[in-house]
Structures are given as C-alpha cells and as structure tokens.
Design a protein around this motif. Structure first.
Motif, PDB file in Angstrom:
ATOM      1  N   LEU A  91       0.804  -1.219  -0.297  1.00  0.00           N
ATOM      2  CA  LEU A  91      -0.022  -0.024   0.016  1.00  0.00           C
ATOM      3  C   LEU A  91       0.997   1.159  -0.094  1.00  0.00           C
ATOM      4  O   LEU A  91       0.534   2.224  -0.527  1.00  0.00           O
ATOM      5  CB  LEU A  91      -0.922  -0.092   1.044  1.00  0.00           C
ATOM      6  CG  LEU A  91      -2.194  -0.980   0.877  1.00  0.00           C
ATOM      7  CD1 LEU A  91      -2.780  -1.478   2.365  1.00  0.00           C
ATOM      8  CD2 LEU A  91      -3.063  -0.178   0.317  1.00  0.00           C
ATOM      9  N   TRP A 144      -8.902   3.337   7.423  1.00  0.00           N
ATOM     10  CA  TRP A 144      -9.645   2.439   6.449  1.00  0.00           C
ATOM     11  C   TRP A 144     -10.323   1.386   7.378  1.00  0.00           C
ATOM     12  O   TRP A 144     -11.258   0.803   7.383  1.00  0.00           O
ATOM     13  CB  TRP A 144      -9.010   1.716   5.285  1.00  0.00           C
ATOM     14  CG  TRP A 144      -8.545   2.580   4.352  1.00  0.00           C
ATOM     15  CD1 TRP A 144      -8.804   4.039   4.049  1.00  0.00           C
ATOM     16  CD2 TRP A 144      -7.626   2.506   3.409  1.00  0.00           C
ATOM     17  NE1 TRP A 144      -8.370   4.384   3.034  1.00  0.00           N
ATOM     18  CE2 TRP A 144      -7.527   3.628   2.462  1.00  0.00           C
ATOM     19  CE3 TRP A 144      -6.700   1.338   2.964  1.00  0.00           C
ATOM     20  CZ2 TRP A 144      -6.810   3.817   1.434  1.00  0.00           C
ATOM     21  CZ3 TRP A 144      -5.671   1.467   1.561  1.00  0.00           C
ATOM     22  CH2 TRP A 144      -6.140   2.599   0.963  1.00  0.00           C
ATOM     23  N   TRP A 156      -8.264   0.331  -4.348  1.00  0.00           N
ATOM     24  CA  TRP A 156      -7.923   1.254  -3.365  1.00  0.00           C
ATOM     25  C   TRP A 156      -7.777   2.752  -3.501  1.00  0.00           C
ATOM     26  O   TRP A 156      -7.404   2.888  -4.639  1.00  0.00           O
ATOM     27  CB  TRP A 156      -6.491   1.027  -2.357  1.00  0.00           C
ATOM     28  CG  TRP A 156      -6.302  -0.383  -1.814  1.00  0.00           C
ATOM     29  CD1 TRP A 156      -5.557  -1.234  -2.244  1.00  0.00           C
ATOM     30  CD2 TRP A 156      -6.946  -0.976  -0.704  1.00  0.00           C
ATOM     31  NE1 TRP A 156      -5.660  -2.491  -1.428  1.00  0.00           N
ATOM     32  CE2 TRP A 156      -6.389  -2.316  -0.401  1.00  0.00           C
ATOM     33  CE3 TRP A 156      -8.114  -0.230   0.146  1.00  0.00           C
ATOM     34  CZ2 TRP A 156      -7.102  -2.757   0.604  1.00  0.00           C
ATOM     35  CZ3 TRP A 156      -8.392  -0.939   1.302  1.00  0.00           C
ATOM     36  CH2 TRP A 156      -7.795  -2.371   1.381  1.00  0.00           C
TER      37      TRP A 156
END
Ligand code: GLU
Length: 298
Positions: A247, A260, A298
C-alpha cells in the motif's frame, strides 16, 4: 492477565490481519488487560524467512498505532514447554494419512463424527502394530479426548459447542501442533482474552478442553470477522495490494490504512488511541462482520 495477537510469520500481515490486531489491542485495553504479541513460527518449512517477516510484522503493528508489553515471544524458542505439556497428556501414535481419515467417517463406537474429526483408527493399536507401522512413517501424536462435547463462551457468537476428537498434539516430525502450542502459551502467559479471526471459532472447544486438561483457566473468546476478497474468499497475499508495504508503494501511508480499518468497523477514521478506548462497547459490534476488500480499488 492479558490479551494477545499471535501472527504466523509466513508472509507480511495483510489489512485483514491488521484489523484483527487492532481489535485485539482495543479489546485488551478496554478490559484493562496487558497486550502481548507472540510470533507463531513453529512451522519451520513455511517460515523459512521468519526473522525478516516477523520483524516487518512488528513494524507494521507499530505503524498502525499499536503497542505491546515486551518481550515478543517466539514459539520456536519455547519447545521445552510444549514437550512437557505433551508428556503430561494421555496420547497415542497415529499413522493415518489425511485420505484415510477423510474416508473413515465413523467413530469405533458407531457414532458419526463431525466432518474432519478423527475417528480413532489408531487409538488401540498393539505395540507390535505400532512398531511395524513406524517403519513406514513416523507417527503423529494424538491426545485421547474420546469425542467429548465441550462448550465455550464467545463474546459475540455466544455459546459454541463442539465435539473434541482425538486431535494431533505433535506432528510426525515432532513439531508441536498449533492447537497444543497456542493453549500452552496462552496458559503460561496468563492470556485471559483470545481475540482472533472467526475461522478459528470451531477450534475453540478443542483448545478450551485442552486448557482444562493442562490445568489452565479457559480464556474469554472474541472471534471477529475476516477480511475477504470480492469473491468472498479469505483475503490473501495473492489478492494483490494488501500489505502495508504494497500500500505504501501505491501511495497510501499507514495512517491512512489505519483509518480504513476503523471505517470498516463503522468507527470514525480520525480517532486516536485514547478516543478509541473511550468509545462505548456497542461501537464495536460490527467487528463480527466480514470486511469485503477489493485491492484493485484502493
Ligand atoms: N497464528 C494463528 C494465525 O495466524 C493465530 C492463532 C490464534 O490467534 O489463536 O492464524
């Protein structure tokens, strides 16, 4: 008394593991318990790169704002504890293959066992038979539980009852089995609250039974929802961008990921640790729901 998070260092933690860790931290702290981290690295074949993976797992837990009471324990350094526990149990050698177990659906007393339960095939082998079969393959060790029924309390699932079959406590190569090691460690580390993914809910009656056999108090269980991919399968590394490192490379920092995780629980993503701990108990009830993650979006 403590709660804990107990990752296996087979690969980097993914967002689902991080969410479980966050919940384990919150529930431990809310209950006034210490919080421990234990690296479950007994499976030496699967954890060949364990030192680096475990170090990254700890970094990732810290990066989403978690802290724990040192030292971090590693199961690979606790073999003597498992050996002693196994020696104190009534066990027998088992030479069955997975296939043989799947094919034998009935216990010797005629009772139908739940799927995957061990039917007791090797429970009463003679010494001669055991010696003969040991020549083909080393036996695993099973504890003699005899199919008793055991109930545990889960904070969300309520009373969970299961049949305790003669489950494996040491594999053929001598490695202590997960169910044995986890119970010994939780017992010796005074873990009174076990928060983990609900894929392990059905293992808890066995583990609670074993805790009693070994003279440990049975912990409170809190099973929480897993992260799943859009096909509703358990999230895994192969699903793509799922770890903090992946990420970060895609431009999302740990703070954002923590947000998140909180949002997936219906919690304000901006809250800091103290604010999280001040929330009322009912704020956490969606912890039981699976979290559908689509790593392509994402
Ligand atoms: N090491 C196990 C896992 O990563 C967790 C076991 C547990 O929490 O009891 O799935």
């Amino acid at each position: 008394m403590a709660g804990r998070f107990a990752p296996s260092p087979t690969s980097d933690l993914h967002v689902g593991n991080l969410r479980t860790a966050l919940l384990a931290w919150v529930f431990a702290r809310r209950s006034g318990l210490g919080f421990l981290v234990r690296i479950e690295d007994l499976d030496q074949q699967r954890v060949a790169a364990a030192p680096e993976v475990a170090a990254r797992q700890l970094q990732d837990l810290a990066a989403i704002g978690l802290d724990w009471r040192p030292p971090v324990t590693r199961q690979s350094q606790r073999l003597e504890h498992y050996r002693q526990a196994i020696a104190s149990l009534e066990t027998y050698e088992c030479f069955c293959t997975r296939r043989e177990i799947a094919e034998a659906a009935q216990a010797p007393n005629g009772a139908t066992l739940p799927q995957g339960a061990y039917p007791g095939t090797c429970a009463d082998l003679t010494e001669d038979e055991r010696a003969r079969r040991r020549r083909d393959r080393p036996g695993a060790l099973r504890v003699r539980a005899g199919g008793v029924s055991m109930s545990v309390q889960d904070r969300f699932a309520g009373t969970v009852t299961g049949v305790v079959d003669d489950f494996v406590v040491a594999r053929g190569d001598g490695t202590p089995a997960y169910n044995l090691a986890v119970v010994v460690d939780d017992g010796l580390q005074s873990v009174s609250q076990v928060v983990r993914g609900d894929d392990l809910l059905s293992s808890s009656p066995r583990q609670a039974w074993l805790a009693q056999q070994l003279g440990f108090a049975v912990p409170e269980y809190v099973h929480v929802g897993l992260a799943v991919n859009p096909a509703r399968e358990r999230l895994a590394k192969r699903d793509g961008v799922v770890s903090l490192a992946d990420l970060a490379a895609a431009g999302h920092d740990a703070r954002q990921v923590r947000g998140w995780l909180l949002a997936s629980l219906g919690i304000d993503p901006e809250l800091d640790n103290d604010e999280l701990l001040a929330l009322p108990e009912r704020s956490w009830t969606s912890a039981t729901r699976a979290w559908v993650v689509d790593p392509d979006r994402w």
